[in-house]
Design a protein around this motif. Structure first.
Motif, PDB file in Angstrom:
ATOM      1  N   VAL A 153       0.842  -1.198   0.000  1.00  0.00           N
ATOM      2  CA  VAL A 153       0.000   0.000   0.000  1.00  0.00           C
ATOM      3  C   VAL A 153       0.874   1.244   0.000  1.00  0.00           C
ATOM      4  O   VAL A 153       1.818   1.353   0.799  1.00  0.00           O
ATOM      5  N   HIS A 154       0.569   2.176  -0.886  1.00  0.00           N
ATOM      6  CA  HIS A 154       1.286   3.449  -0.985  1.00  0.00           C
ATOM      7  C   HIS A 154       0.273   4.584  -0.819  1.00  0.00           C
ATOM      8  O   HIS A 154      -0.848   4.490  -1.315  1.00  0.00           O
ATOM      9  N   TRP A 155       0.693   5.663  -0.159  1.00  0.00           N
ATOM     10  CA  TRP A 155      -0.195   6.805   0.084  1.00  0.00           C
ATOM     11  C   TRP A 155       0.286   7.995  -0.744  1.00  0.00           C
ATOM     12  O   TRP A 155       1.455   8.361  -0.687  1.00  0.00           O
TER      13      TRP A 155
ATOM     14  N   ILE B 116      -0.843  -2.611 -10.627  1.00  0.00           N
ATOM     15  CA  ILE B 116      -0.805  -1.377  -9.833  1.00  0.00           C
ATOM     16  C   ILE B 116      -2.183  -0.733  -9.914  1.00  0.00           C
ATOM     17  O   ILE B 116      -2.663  -0.428 -11.016  1.00  0.00           O
ATOM     18  N   SER B 117      -2.829  -0.527  -8.789  1.00  0.00           N
ATOM     19  CA  SER B 117      -4.168   0.068  -8.766  1.00  0.00           C
ATOM     20  C   SER B 117      -4.107   1.426  -8.090  1.00  0.00           C
ATOM     21  O   SER B 117      -3.618   1.543  -6.955  1.00  0.00           O
ATOM     22  N   VAL B 118      -4.595   2.455  -8.791  1.00  0.00           N
ATOM     23  CA  VAL B 118      -4.644   3.816  -8.260  1.00  0.00           C
ATOM     24  C   VAL B 118      -6.100   4.133  -7.948  1.00  0.00           C
ATOM     25  O   VAL B 118      -6.939   4.168  -8.865  1.00  0.00           O
ATOM     26  N   VAL B 119      -6.412   4.357  -6.680  1.00  0.00           N
ATOM     27  CA  VAL B 119      -7.812   4.472  -6.261  1.00  0.00           C
ATOM     28  C   VAL B 119      -7.972   5.655  -5.313  1.00  0.00           C
ATOM     29  O   VAL B 119      -7.172   5.836  -4.390  1.00  0.00           O
TER      30      VAL B 119
ATOM     31  N   LEU C 295      -1.193  -1.086  -4.290  1.00  0.00           N
ATOM     32  CA  LEU C 295      -2.358  -0.206  -4.194  1.00  0.00           C
ATOM     33  C   LEU C 295      -1.887   1.195  -3.839  1.00  0.00           C
ATOM     34  O   LEU C 295      -1.223   1.400  -2.820  1.00  0.00           O
ATOM     35  N   VAL C 296      -2.207   2.165  -4.689  1.00  0.00           N
ATOM     36  CA  VAL C 296      -1.865   3.566  -4.453  1.00  0.00           C
ATOM     37  C   VAL C 296      -3.136   4.294  -4.049  1.00  0.00           C
ATOM     38  O   VAL C 296      -4.063   4.449  -4.861  1.00  0.00           O
ATOM     39  N   LEU C 297      -3.216   4.718  -2.804  1.00  0.00           N
ATOM     40  CA  LEU C 297      -4.389   5.431  -2.286  1.00  0.00           C
ATOM     41  C   LEU C 297      -4.210   6.924  -2.530  1.00  0.00           C
ATOM     42  O   LEU C 297      -3.265   7.532  -2.038  1.00  0.00           O
ATOM     43  N   LEU C 298      -5.133   7.502  -3.279  1.00  0.00           N
ATOM     44  CA  LEU C 298      -5.001   8.876  -3.763  1.00  0.00           C
ATOM     45  C   LEU C 298      -5.885   9.844  -2.988  1.00  0.00           C
ATOM     46  O   LEU C 298      -7.088   9.641  -2.862  1.00  0.00           O
TER      47      LEU C 298
END
Length: 480
Positions: A97-99, A256-259, A305-308
């Motif tokens: 998980v990335h923020w 890679i999911s940007v959400v 997962l990149v939480l935007l």
């Protein structure tokens, strides 16, 4: 933190929009395009009819709608708790998980992840979040090519165009135009269009299928968004109609999911509500042909997962405006909006067009530009958008609030202040009405100066010789 980015690419200028005009100026250009108006009217009318049919089958639709609203409101009030729970669940399932605070940080994270694989090509599932941050452009600047695999997004990419609808990005194109795009540009991106390609929908779909199949089998990195994230299990959900999403989510070695952080629902039981609301409101179907779900790293695939954020926490702090974060990107509000049907999506200058874009874009991006200040006025306030919204976003109320926050011309502010002074006292209003009746022949049909915009599209009401107040007093309410 860099300024929130909502995707105003250079290609917009190629379609007649420089990105500097206001919405009324952009819309004025759009309404002169008769082919665009025909395409929009036909497509939105078809989707409206299909939605009405399947929604009418459910006697508990109002209850479902209120349930969706309640779930979203609860999640937004407790977003910090559910985001941490989601991170823990994804990590436990083998994901990373990335923020990302803003577009620049999200683009840097994704670019670094792709570079770490050694690949220079990625396939993409349709994603509003990646369009919002300009991910394709950021990847291109680093020597990485992103290939869109959704049919409508493929049309837009091949035509060097820009999406004009949340659900159907190429809604402004008819099948003849699509055929021309395939014939001229498909070979520049891979397998060329078949010889003697016709504009029959089946032939166009087959050309896209053959073109994309090679890309699916050869590319090792995929980028997606997600319609929903389940905090309880760390599961991501993508709903689609073509199967391209399933190919992107399963075949590549790295996903890679940007959400956006607002896409959360707390539990699987909550997800069930939205799996009924979204298909009916978006495509007019009882359920989507493809509903893909994955939890963490599966079958040896590496998952990130990149939480935007990108302005969402700022919207969350607004008591009235935060309801825009309930949006599940169904596009039902676009399909009933008389303004969108005539102007199209490009006039909004954002990846989020239509009524929802008119309230979401100014909140995410701010109201520092003439374009963003004009978006809350891109509405007749008819209320149709609120009536069809599956999570009951009161778009008209937010539009009115944003109009109040916008900077207004000095003449308009002075006029409103004068009107307020007159309306504050009964005697002042009565005297003003009598004076207006005596001078009614001198009143112009068009207001002067900065106020003239109001009478550009409507007639100034005629002032009666006698006011209602004076008539009532003279006749005792009509009794004499």
């Amino acid at each position: 933190m860099s300024r929130t980015f909502l995707g105003m690419p250079g290609t917009v200028s190629m379609m007649g929009y420089s990105g500097k005009e206001t919405f009324p100026e952009n819309a004025a250009k759009a309404v002169r395009n008769s082919q665009l108006r025909f395409n929009l009217r036909k497509a939105t009318g078809t989707i409206r009819g299909r939605r009405a049919s399947v929604v009418g089958e459910l006697p508990d639709w109002p209850d479902l709608r209120q349930a969706g609203k309640a779930i979203k409101d609860h999640t937004l009030r407790n977003l910090d708790t559910y985001l941490v729970r989601l991170e823990e669940a994804v990590t436990k399932a083998g994901g990373h998980v990335h923020w990302a605070r803003d577009a620049a940080e999200a683009n840097r994270i994704v670019t670094d992840l792709v570079k770490a694989t050694g690949e220079t090509q990625v396939v993409k599932v349709k994603s509003m979040a990646t369009q919002e941050i300009g991910l394709n452009e950021a990847l291109h600047a680093e020597g990485i090519t992103a290939y869109e695999t959704d049919l409508a997004e493929l049309i837009v990419q091949l035509g060097d165009d820009w999406p004009s609808h949340i659900l159907v990005p190429a809604i402004h194109r008819n099948r003849s135009e699509i055929r021309e795009i395939f014939v001229r540009h498909m070979s520049e991106w891979g397998r060329p269009a078949p010889e003697r390609l016709t504009d029959e929908p089946a032939a166009l779909a087959e050309a896209a299928r053959l073109h994309l199949r090679e890309r699916f089998l050869a590319t090792k990195v995929a980028i997606s968004g997600a319609n929903f994230m389940v905090a309880e299990t760390g599961t991501l959900v993508v709903l689609e109609s073509e199967g391209n999403g399933r190919m992107c989510l399963t075949l590549p070695e790295t996903l890679i999911s940007v959400v956006g952080i607002e896409k959360l629902v707390p539990t699987w039981r909550d997800l069930e509500v939205f799996l009924q609301l979204l298909p009916r409101s978006s495509t007019g179907e009882r359920m989507n042909p493809y509903t893909s779900m994955w939890t963490g790293a599966t079958e040896g695939q590496e998952f990130h997962l990149v939480l935007l954020d990108n302005g969402r926490t700022g919207v969350l702090a607004d008591d009235l405006g935060r309801q825009a974060l309930r949006c599940i990107r169904c596009s039902a509000c676009l399909n009933v909006c008389p303004v969108y049907e005539r102007s199209g999506g490009h006039a909004y200058g954002s990846v989020y067009p239509g009524p929802i874009g008119a309230i979401l874009t100014p909140q995410l991006r701010g109201m520092g530009s003439e374009l963003d200040r004009s978006l809350p006025y891109a509405s007749s306030l008819c209320g149709a958008c609120y009536e069809v919204c599956p999570v009951a976003i009161d778009i008209p109320s937010v539009l009115i609030e944003l109009r109040g926050r916008s900077r207004h011309p000095v003449a308009e502010r002075a006029g409103m202040a004068a009107a307020g002074w007159v309306f504050k006292r009964q005697g002042r209003l009565a005297r003003a009405q009598r004076m207006g009746g005596r001078m009614r022949r001198l009143v112009p049909k068009r207001l002067p100066g900065p106020l003239g915009g109001w009478t550009d599209t409507r007639d100034l009401p005629a002032i009666p010789k006698e006011s209602f107040r004076d008539w009532w007093n003279r006749t005792d309410g009509g009794a004499r």
